[in-house]
Design a protein around this motif. Structure first.
Motif, PDB file in Angstrom:
ATOM      1  N   ALA A 149       0.812  -1.228   0.000  1.00 54.32           N
ATOM      2  CA  ALA A 149       0.000   0.000   0.000  1.00 54.32           C
ATOM      3  C   ALA A 149       0.842   1.274   0.000  1.00 54.32           C
ATOM      4  O   ALA A 149       0.279   2.376  -0.006  1.00 54.32           O
ATOM      5  CB  ALA A 149      -0.929  -0.004   1.212  1.00 54.32           C
ATOM      6  N   ASN A 150       2.185   1.152   0.018  1.00 51.31           N
ATOM      7  CA  ASN A 150       3.073   2.325   0.060  1.00 51.31           C
ATOM      8  C   ASN A 150       2.822   3.203   1.279  1.00 51.31           C
ATOM      9  O   ASN A 150       2.865   4.434   1.194  1.00 51.31           O
ATOM     10  CB  ASN A 150       2.926   3.165  -1.217  1.00 51.31           C
ATOM     11  CG  ASN A 150       3.418   2.433  -2.449  1.00 51.31           C
ATOM     12  OD1 ASN A 150       4.425   1.721  -2.385  1.00 51.31           O
ATOM     13  ND2 ASN A 150       2.715   2.579  -3.546  1.00 51.31           N
ATOM     14  N   HIS A 151       2.588   2.583   2.437  1.00 52.24           N
ATOM     15  CA  HIS A 151       2.335   3.343   3.657  1.00 52.24           C
ATOM     16  C   HIS A 151       3.633   3.654   4.386  1.00 52.24           C
ATOM     17  O   HIS A 151       4.482   2.774   4.570  1.00 52.24           O
ATOM     18  CB  HIS A 151       1.424   2.542   4.593  1.00 52.24           C
ATOM     19  CG  HIS A 151       0.001   2.532   4.175  1.00 52.24           C
ATOM     20  ND1 HIS A 151      -0.965   1.739   4.770  1.00 52.24           N
ATOM     21  CD2 HIS A 151      -0.644   3.225   3.194  1.00 52.24           C
ATOM     22  CE1 HIS A 151      -2.128   1.939   4.171  1.00 52.24           C
ATOM     23  NE2 HIS A 151      -1.966   2.840   3.228  1.00 52.24           N
ATOM     24  N   VAL A 152       3.781   4.879   4.830  1.00 43.75           N
ATOM     25  CA  VAL A 152       4.886   5.250   5.709  1.00 43.75           C
ATOM     26  C   VAL A 152       4.607   4.671   7.094  1.00 43.75           C
ATOM     27  O   VAL A 152       3.483   4.745   7.594  1.00 43.75           O
ATOM     28  CB  VAL A 152       5.032   6.780   5.791  1.00 43.75           C
ATOM     29  CG1 VAL A 152       6.126   7.163   6.783  1.00 43.75           C
ATOM     30  CG2 VAL A 152       5.319   7.366   4.411  1.00 43.75           C
ATOM     31  N   LEU A 153       5.650   4.096   7.711  1.00 42.89           N
ATOM     32  CA  LEU A 153       5.494   3.460   9.025  1.00 42.89           C
ATOM     33  C   LEU A 153       6.304   4.198  10.080  1.00 42.89           C
ATOM     34  O   LEU A 153       7.371   4.748   9.812  1.00 42.89           O
ATOM     35  CB  LEU A 153       5.971   2.008   8.972  1.00 42.89           C
ATOM     36  CG  LEU A 153       5.182   1.057   8.072  1.00 42.89           C
ATOM     37  CD1 LEU A 153       5.828  -0.326   8.070  1.00 42.89           C
ATOM     38  CD2 LEU A 153       3.721   0.962   8.511  1.00 42.89           C
ATOM     39  N   ARG A 154       5.776   4.194  11.296  1.00 40.36           N
ATOM     40  CA  ARG A 154       6.499   4.697  12.463  1.00 40.36           C
ATOM     41  C   ARG A 154       6.860   3.495  13.334  1.00 40.36           C
ATOM     42  O   ARG A 154       5.987   2.716  13.717  1.00 40.36           O
ATOM     43  CB  ARG A 154       5.641   5.692  13.232  1.00 40.36           C
ATOM     44  CG  ARG A 154       6.355   6.340  14.422  1.00 40.36           C
ATOM     45  CD  ARG A 154       5.460   7.325  15.130  1.00 40.36           C
ATOM     46  NE  ARG A 154       5.125   8.468  14.263  1.00 40.36           N
ATOM     47  CZ  ARG A 154       3.908   8.718  13.796  1.00 40.36           C
ATOM     48  NH1 ARG A 154       2.903   7.891  14.087  1.00 40.36           N
ATOM     49  NH2 ARG A 154       3.683   9.763  13.036  1.00 40.36           N
ATOM     50  N   LEU A 155       8.155   3.338  13.618  1.00 38.87           N
ATOM     51  CA  LEU A 155       8.633   2.181  14.364  1.00 38.87           C
ATOM     52  C   LEU A 155       9.277   2.598  15.677  1.00 38.87           C
ATOM     53  O   LEU A 155       9.931   3.637  15.759  1.00 38.87           O
ATOM     54  CB  LEU A 155       9.694   1.396  13.569  1.00 38.87           C
ATOM     55  CG  LEU A 155       9.396   0.975  12.129  1.00 38.87           C
ATOM     56  CD1 LEU A 155      10.591   0.209  11.577  1.00 38.87           C
ATOM     57  CD2 LEU A 155       8.122   0.145  12.040  1.00 38.87           C
ATOM     58  N   ASP A 156       9.104   1.770  16.704  1.00 39.74           N
ATOM     59  CA  ASP A 156       9.988   1.756  17.857  1.00 39.74           C
ATOM     60  C   ASP A 156      10.887   0.551  17.644  1.00 39.74           C
ATOM     61  O   ASP A 156      10.423  -0.597  17.657  1.00 39.74           O
ATOM     62  CB  ASP A 156       9.199   1.605  19.159  1.00 39.74           C
ATOM     63  CG  ASP A 156       8.567   2.911  19.598  1.00 39.74           C
ATOM     64  OD1 ASP A 156       8.819   3.936  18.940  1.00 39.74           O
ATOM     65  OD2 ASP A 156       7.815   2.905  20.584  1.00 39.74           O
ATOM     66  N   TYR A 157      12.195   0.840  17.445  1.00 40.48           N
ATOM     67  CA  TYR A 157      13.100  -0.210  16.973  1.00 40.48           C
ATOM     68  C   TYR A 157      14.295  -0.356  17.900  1.00 40.48           C
ATOM     69  O   TYR A 157      14.846   0.628  18.387  1.00 40.48           O
ATOM     70  CB  TYR A 157      13.580   0.146  15.558  1.00 40.48           C
ATOM     71  CG  TYR A 157      14.407  -0.933  14.906  1.00 40.48           C
ATOM     72  CD1 TYR A 157      13.820  -2.102  14.429  1.00 40.48           C
ATOM     73  CD2 TYR A 157      15.794  -0.783  14.776  1.00 40.48           C
ATOM     74  CE1 TYR A 157      14.583  -3.093  13.833  1.00 40.48           C
ATOM     75  CE2 TYR A 157      16.568  -1.772  14.175  1.00 40.48           C
ATOM     76  CZ  TYR A 157      15.953  -2.932  13.710  1.00 40.48           C
ATOM     77  OH  TYR A 157      16.711  -3.909  13.123  1.00 40.48           O
ATOM     78  N   ARG A 158      14.712  -1.625  18.151  1.00 43.30           N
ATOM     79  CA  ARG A 158      15.893  -1.922  18.957  1.00 43.30           C
ATOM     80  C   ARG A 158      17.019  -2.395  18.047  1.00 43.30           C
ATOM     81  O   ARG A 158      16.820  -3.279  17.210  1.00 43.30           O
ATOM     82  CB  ARG A 158      15.585  -3.029  19.963  1.00 43.30           C
ATOM     83  CG  ARG A 158      14.651  -2.629  21.092  1.00 43.30           C
ATOM     84  CD  ARG A 158      14.291  -3.829  21.960  1.00 43.30           C
ATOM     85  NE  ARG A 158      13.352  -4.722  21.273  1.00 43.30           N
ATOM     86  CZ  ARG A 158      13.686  -5.905  20.762  1.00 43.30           C
ATOM     87  NH1 ARG A 158      14.936  -6.338  20.840  1.00 43.30           N
ATOM     88  NH2 ARG A 158      12.777  -6.655  20.170  1.00 43.30           N
ATOM     89  N   ASP A 159      18.208  -1.824  18.206  1.00 45.50           N
ATOM     90  CA  ASP A 159      19.332  -2.276  17.401  1.00 45.50           C
ATOM     91  C   ASP A 159      19.941  -3.530  18.018  1.00 45.50           C
ATOM     92  O   ASP A 159      19.417  -4.082  19.009  1.00 45.50           O
ATOM     93  CB  ASP A 159      20.380  -1.176  17.212  1.00 45.50           C
ATOM     94  CG  ASP A 159      21.066  -0.773  18.526  1.00 45.50           C
ATOM     95  OD1 ASP A 159      20.942  -1.505  19.533  1.00 45.50           O
ATOM     96  OD2 ASP A 159      21.725   0.283  18.533  1.00 45.50           O
TER      97      ASP A 159
END
Length: 234
Positions: A149-159
Motif C-alpha cells: 500500500a506504500n504506507h509510511v510506518l512509524r517504528l519503535d526499533y531496537r538495534d
C-alpha cells in the motif's frame, strides 16, 4: 477460503475421475462442512457445469468435459510443493493461507502419477507456531501490507545492542534469509537506505501518509545501494 476458490477446486478435483468422489472427501480437502459442499455443487450444476451425481452417492464430471492437466515435470512439481511448504512455515498468515490454497489448486489439476509424486516429496518445512511466532507472523503480514500500500510506518526499533530509537520509514521489500527476515526501507532519520529486523520492532504503526516514490528512494535504488549484501546496519 474464498467461495470462488472452492468452486475452482471442486471442478478440478473431479476432473479425470472414473469413479464418483464422495462429498465427505471434498469437505475434508476444502476444510468446509458437507452442507457447504452440497450447496456449492448444486450452484455449479445450475450454472451449467456438467457435474453428475447426488448427495450420498458422490460426484463426477460428465464424460468429455475433462480439462488438460498442467504440464509440470516431476522436478518442477516438487519445487512448487516445497516452495509452498516453506511459505506456509515462514511467511505471514495471509501468504501462508494463499500458499495452501495454491497448492490445492495445483494438485487438483495434476494427472494421478504426478499427484502421487507431490504427496510423497520428502522435503518438509513443519509449521509450528507458539504465541510469539504467531505475533511475528502477524508482524510480517503488517509489513507486507504496508509495502503493497506504500504506507509510511512509524517504528519503535531496537538495534543489535538493545538500544531503542523512533524511526519513520518508507518500506520497500521483505527478504528471508533462511532463519531471519529483514525489512528494506528508506529511513527518514538516517536519510538513507536501511535494513530492519522485524523481530526487533517493538511497535509498528502507519502514519497515514502514502510514500511518494522517487528515483532516489525506490526499490531499484535500494537494491543498487545494498549491492546484494543487505546486511543489518540500522
Amino acid at each position: 477460503m474464498r467461495r470462488a476458490d472452492r468452486l475452482f477446486l471442486i471442478i478440478h478435483a473431479l476432473r479425470g475421475r472414473r469413479t464418483a468422489l464422495q462429498a465427505r472427501q471434498l469437505a475434508q480437502t476444502l476444510g468446509v462442512s458437507l452442507r457447504t459442499v452440497y450447496r456449492d455443487v448444486a450452484d455449479l450444476q445450475l450454472s451449467g457445469v456438467p457435474i453428475e451425481g447426488e448427495a450420498g452417492v458422490g460426484y463426477v464430471l460428465r464424460k468429455g468435459s475433462d480439462i488438460p492437466p498442467l504440464m509440470f515435470s516431476a522436478d518442477e512439481l516438487e519445487a512448487l510443493v516445497v516452495g509452498t511448504r516453506f511459505v506456509r512455515a515462514f511467511a505471514g498468515v495471509r501468504l501462508a493461507e494463499s500458499a495452501k490454497t495454491a497448492l490445492l489448486k495445483i494438485e487438483a489439476v495434476l494427472p494421478p502419477d504426478l499427484r502421487e509424486r507431490a504427496a510423497h516429496t520428502r522435503i518438509f518445512a513443519p509449521v509450528w507456531r507458539d504465541q510469539h511466532q504467531s505475533d511475528f507472523a502477524a508482524m510480517i503480514d503488517r509489513l507486507h501490507a504496508a509495502i503493497v500500500a506504500n504506507h509510511v510506518l512509524r517504528l519503535d526499533y531496537r538495534d543489535e545492542s538493545g538500544r531503542s530509537s523512533a524511526r519513520e520509514i518508507e518500506p520497500l521489500c521483505l527478504s528471508f534469509w533462511g532463519g531471519a527476515w529483514t525489512l528494506g526501507a528508506w529511513c527518514r532519520l538516517r536519510q538513507d537506505f536501511r535494513n530492519f529486523r522485524p523481530d526487533r520492532i517493538d511497535i509498528c504503526e502507519s502514519t497515514g501518509e502514502i510514500c511518494v516514490e522517487s528515483a532516489e528512494r525506490n526499490l531499484a535504488s535500494y537494491l543498487r545501494a545494498v549491492g546484494g549484501s543487505m546486511m543489518d546496519h540500522s
